[in-house]
Motif scaffolding. Structure first.
Motif, mmCIF file in Angstrom:
data_model
loop_
_atom_site.group_PDB
_atom_site.id
_atom_site.type_symbol
_atom_site.label_atom_id
_atom_site.label_comp_id
_atom_site.label_asym_id
_atom_site.label_seq_id
_atom_site.Cartn_x
_atom_site.Cartn_y
_atom_site.Cartn_z
ATOM 1 N N GLU A 128 -11.448 40.077 24.960
ATOM 2 C CA GLU A 128 -10.848 39.589 26.240
ATOM 3 C C GLU A 128 -11.954 39.398 27.385
ATOM 4 O O GLU A 128 -12.028 38.676 28.253
ATOM 5 N N GLN A 129 -12.967 40.476 27.312
ATOM 6 C CA GLN A 129 -14.196 40.463 28.186
ATOM 7 C C GLN A 129 -15.362 39.969 28.050
ATOM 8 O O GLN A 129 -16.255 40.017 28.494
ATOM 9 N N ILE A 130 -15.366 39.262 26.897
ATOM 10 C CA ILE A 130 -16.720 38.433 26.533
ATOM 11 C C ILE A 130 -16.322 37.176 27.291
ATOM 12 O O ILE A 130 -15.478 36.266 27.672
ATOM 13 N N ALA A 131 -17.675 36.756 28.020
ATOM 14 C CA ALA A 131 -17.735 35.898 28.868
ATOM 15 C C ALA A 131 -17.472 34.526 28.226
ATOM 16 O O ALA A 131 -18.268 34.313 27.318
ATOM 17 N N PHE A 189 -2.026 47.564 28.024
ATOM 18 C CA PHE A 189 -3.174 48.349 27.893
ATOM 19 C C PHE A 189 -3.244 49.060 26.735
ATOM 20 O O PHE A 189 -4.367 49.158 26.093
ATOM 21 N N TYR A 190 -2.237 49.089 25.958
ATOM 22 C CA TYR A 190 -2.302 49.766 24.479
ATOM 23 C C TYR A 190 -3.198 48.578 23.728
ATOM 24 O O TYR A 190 -4.033 49.074 23.028
ATOM 25 N N ALA A 191 -2.628 47.568 23.559
ATOM 26 C CA ALA A 191 -3.132 46.549 23.011
ATOM 27 C C ALA A 191 -4.549 46.312 23.496
ATOM 28 O O ALA A 191 -5.682 46.017 22.458
ATOM 29 N N GLN A 192 -5.086 46.588 24.623
ATOM 30 C CA GLN A 192 -6.549 46.371 24.901
ATOM 31 C C GLN A 192 -7.501 47.463 24.787
ATOM 32 O O GLN A 192 -8.785 47.306 24.741
ATOM 33 N N ASN A 193 -6.852 48.547 24.345
ATOM 34 C CA ASN A 193 -7.769 49.771 24.154
ATOM 35 C C ASN A 193 -7.600 50.526 22.718
ATOM 36 O O ASN A 193 -7.877 51.637 22.542
ATOM 37 N N LEU A 194 -7.113 49.546 21.518
ATOM 38 C CA LEU A 194 -7.147 50.055 20.486
ATOM 39 C C LEU A 194 -8.491 49.826 19.867
ATOM 40 O O LEU A 194 -9.194 48.857 19.769
ATOM 41 N N ALA A 195 -9.133 51.253 19.551
ATOM 42 C CA ALA A 195 -10.804 51.285 19.134
ATOM 43 C C ALA A 195 -11.033 50.393 17.956
ATOM 44 O O ALA A 195 -10.331 50.467 17.070
ATOM 45 N N VAL A 196 -12.252 50.001 18.127
ATOM 46 C CA VAL A 196 -13.078 49.404 16.678
ATOM 47 C C VAL A 196 -13.492 50.732 16.049
ATOM 48 O O VAL A 196 -14.401 51.481 16.509
ATOM 49 N N PRO A 197 -13.297 50.901 14.588
ATOM 50 C CA PRO A 197 -14.053 52.059 13.925
ATOM 51 C C PRO A 197 -15.594 51.766 13.757
ATOM 52 O O PRO A 197 -15.877 50.668 13.808
ATOM 53 N N ALA A 198 -16.134 53.044 13.704
ATOM 54 C CA ALA A 198 -17.605 52.954 13.569
ATOM 55 C C ALA A 198 -17.934 52.532 12.213
ATOM 56 O O ALA A 198 -17.191 52.461 11.411
#
Length: 532
Positions: free
Chosen positions: A275-278, A384-393
């Protein structure tokens, strides 16, 4: 109490400056490519609505140079790139691989935000019930619906699966739509007032379930036909081509113009970063007229933001038909569960005027909670939950076969659509997503993938044969998280090899190069994908 050492490490990673590489002087060929891209950008600029530009407005000249340097395509495949391990930026989850690998919170959110994330998770898993109910904060389900909870479709926050036998279509549904047929309807599509037109009786999607007193709309019927494909070295791969129909229609026939589009639920990881990619960085990859002659056109889907009313860039959904995570969540509440929100105040979900009994059913609106069934505080938490599900390493990224596979990925042309890297906006509303180097492996544009993958369903600017490039991060953990390896928009591919071999249209050249590669090269490419 948070672990202080881990917190300090994360803060140091978040503050670490982006690497800047020295690059050799551009060759004449390189200058030609730059000139061609400039022409493409110029053409794109003339077609963009107000508010969208091809130049980032959040960066100064110095930062712009850093971003250009760090996202430049590489030619050295002898070792991993700096920060490549952390494919989701400073928010990457470094927890041990498990079935919960897609359900971790961004590693760089604050202690207070962790509580918000957990509340959002609880609502994401919440089972809604039909009205009236003693649990008044949970009623409003349906009356027609596909599932009772978000988590029931997004299994473990991951990928859905096509129906297996009589298991039903919990995590895959049929989108119903037709194209414009009158001048007035065509004008509405051209003006981005709506993406297409629903079936007059069954609405925008087939809903197999219903509350007591109603019948579900029908059932998805799925048949497969096996197709053998022989690769250059003699290896034979079997592909399964699906065909779809609807049985047990409860409210009469579908409109003959209605098309059926199967949609598998995609993974939820990294959405806040996407969502925050320009917009300028996504549009920089667009080449709708294929001016560079590489056979890859890449088009944005310009959509109307339902909140602001402004035209903007679509980046979510299989056809990039949605601009924001909040709108995506509101659409799912209304269409999948039948719950109204401030963004989509549809108390009866997808019920149409032709379904009078459905519209006569009670809804779950409670005056003390507001005029909708899922009011703004609920939407705030779920978003907020959907925005902050982390990408695994990443895993094994320095292994020789993984590095060799990365080289194959570049050389056969996968990166023409699966763009490796972006740096998110510096002015992102949440610092956790601001100015992060990320590796989604997608350009988030529409590409014609050929007749075999076409669903015949236009969605806004997307034609019936175009699909958004799906991100690849996390794809190697599909089996671990979801217990299956079904890929593409309808899960027809049972392996990554099958998924690649289904590519046609703009993906035909890369597909053919994969088919012509040696077994060792193909295996290396798969090892690379499995490391993402």
């Amino acid at each position: 109490m948070r672990r202080p050492i881990a917190v300090l490490r994360r803060l140091r990673r978040a503050e670490r400056p982006l690497p800047v590489r020295k690059t050799p002087p551009r060759s004449a060929g390189r200058r030609c490519v730059i000139a061609m891209l400039a022409l493409t950008s110029s053409a794109m600029a003339g077609d963009l609505p107000a508010g969208l530009t091809i130049t980032r407005t959040d960066l100064g000249a110095k930062d712009r140079a850093r971003v250009t340097a760090v996202t430049r395509a590489i030619t050295d495949f002898s070792r991993p790139e700096p920060f490549e391990l952390m494919q989701g930026g400073a928010g990457t989850s470094e927890k041990d691989v498990s079935r919960e690998s897609f359900s971790q919170s961004s590693a760089n959110i604050t202690f207070e935000e962790q509580s918000t994330f957990k509340l959002g998770n609880a609502l994401f898993r919440k089972n809604w019930v039909s009205s009236p109910s003693s649990t008044q904060a949970s009623d409003g389900l349906g009356p027609l619906f596909n599932e009772r909870a978000c988590q029931n479709c997004h299994l473990k926050d991951g990928r859905g699966r096509p129906p297996q036998g009589d298991s039903g279509s919990t995590s895959m549904f049929l989108r119903l739509a037709r194209e414009a047929s009158s001048a007035e309807e065509k004008a509405a599509i051209a003006g981005h007032q709506l993406p297409n037109f629903p079936d007059p009786v069954y609405g925008t999607q087939l809903q197999e379930l219903a509350v007591p007193g109603l019948h579900g709309e029908g059932r998805m019927h799925l048949d497969y036909q096996e197709r053998k494909v022989e690769l250059t070295d003699g290896t034979v791969v079997s592909l399964r081509k699906p065909s779809y129909s609807v049985t047990d229609l409860a409210y009469g026939p579908l409109d003959p113009r209605t098309t059926l589009s199967p949609r598998l639920t995609p993974p939820m990881i990294g959405l806040g970063l996407i969502e925050q990619i320009a917009p300028a960085d996504i549009l920089a990859h667009a080449d709708p007229e294929d001016r560079d002659g590489d056979g890859i056109s890449g088009r944005p889907n310009i959509v109307r933001d339902s909140l602001s009313g402004e035209l903007t860039l679509g980046r979510f959904g299989w056809k990039a038909q949605t601009a924001t995570i909040r709108q995506q969540a509101a659409d799912a509440f209304a269409g999948d569960i039948g719950i109204s929100t401030p963004e989509e105040p549809k108390h009866w979900g997808d019920c149409t005027a032709a379904q009078g009994k459905c519209l006569a059913m009670p809804n779950g609106v409670q005056d003390r909670l507001g005029p909708v069934e899922a009011p703004s505080p609920v939407m705030d938490l779920v978003t907020f939950y959907a925005q902050n599900l982390a990408v695994p390493a990443r895993r094994d990224l320095a292994a020789p076969d993984v590095l060799a596979g990365k080289k194959v990925f570049y050389e056969i042309g996968c990166v023409a659509c699966h763009s490796p890297k972006f740096v998110t906006r510096r002015d992102a509303p949440n610092k956790a997503q601001a100015f992060q180097l990320i590796w989604p492996y997608s350009d988030f544009l529409l590409h014609d993938m050929g007749p075999d993958l076409a669903d015949g369903q236009a969605v806004g600017d997307a034609t019936g044969s175009e699909w958004r490039t799906p991100p690849l991060w996390g794809i190697g953990l599909t089996e671990t998280v979801n217990g299956n390896s079904f890929f593409l928009h309808d899960g027809r591919a049972r392996s990554l090899t099958e998924a690649i071999l289904w590519h046609a249209g703009e993906g035909q050249k890369a597909r053919d190069r994969f088919a012509a590669a040696s077994a060792a090269e193909r295996d290396a490419l798969l090892k690379f994908l499995e490391s993402l």
